[in-house]
Design an enzyme around this catalytic site. Sequence first.
Site, PDB file in Angstrom:
ATOM      1  N   CYS A  74       6.920  -1.838  -6.615  1.00 20.76           N
ATOM      2  CA  CYS A  74       7.657  -1.176  -5.548  1.00 20.76           C
ATOM      3  C   CYS A  74       8.599  -0.087  -6.086  1.00 20.76           C
ATOM      4  O   CYS A  74       8.139   0.933  -6.562  1.00 20.76           O
ATOM      5  CB  CYS A  74       8.406  -2.214  -4.711  1.00 20.76           C
ATOM      6  N   HIS A  86       4.638  -7.034  -3.235  1.00 17.09           N
ATOM      7  CA  HIS A  86       5.498  -8.161  -3.589  1.00 17.09           C
ATOM      8  C   HIS A  86       4.707  -9.444  -3.349  1.00 17.09           C
ATOM      9  O   HIS A  86       3.556  -9.412  -2.929  1.00 17.09           O
ATOM     10  CB  HIS A  86       6.759  -8.162  -2.720  1.00 17.09           C
TER      11      HIS A  86
END
Length: 244
Positions: free
Chosen positions: A99, A199
């Site tokens: 991310c 994630h």
Amino acid sequence: MLESRRPESTVRIGLVLPDVMGTYGDGGNALILRQRLRLRGYDAEIVEITLADPVPNSLDLYTLGGAEDYAQRLATRHLLQYPGLQQAAERGAPVLAICAAIQVLGNWYETSSGERVDGVGMLDVTTAPQETRSIGEVLTTPAIDGLTSTLSGFENHRGGTTIGADAKPFARVTHGVGNGVGDGTEGAVQGSVIGTYMHGPALARNPELADLLLTRALGVDSLPPLDLGEVDQLRRERLAAGRR
């Protein structure tokens, strides 16, 4: 090219800046790598590298996680001041960037206030805020050698990442948003660096990706399979959730 490692030697996993780049539980990726090594008879340890530490260039593989704007700037400044991560990647040590770490390792990123920040330059990508935030399950088809299984994760980002000529997509989106610029790509790969918005932690959901990183770190072609029913169950559940 990394040399192959003997099973009796300790494999060192760098958990990079968990004090500022650990917002979404991505530190779990390092735990998964350590456990999958130990189950195969390797001695393995996690080396935590905080803002109080220079980044060593001697570890076997590295993981970085997600963060918010201010934390990203702290991380970027630290990695530029202590370029051990860049040096390790240059010799072929695998790096997993999750991310915000994609943005930090890129050429530049814009904050939510519109300020452009120079990145570390390990990935030929740029990132700018999009109108809406991407939140939810994401499924992708891997676009790199060594992976064959569908990848799953949970994305939570507003940044839209554009891939430059020196990088390539990590995967192609089949459900969800991915890089957020409308080209169907997810993540980016350049040299030994793999970046993804997934994630989960990503390696809990995608054991094939975990083992790809480990084979590269160990300098081997393959690893003995692991029969872990709970991992298989988690994977089935998350894939099903992503298809709803």
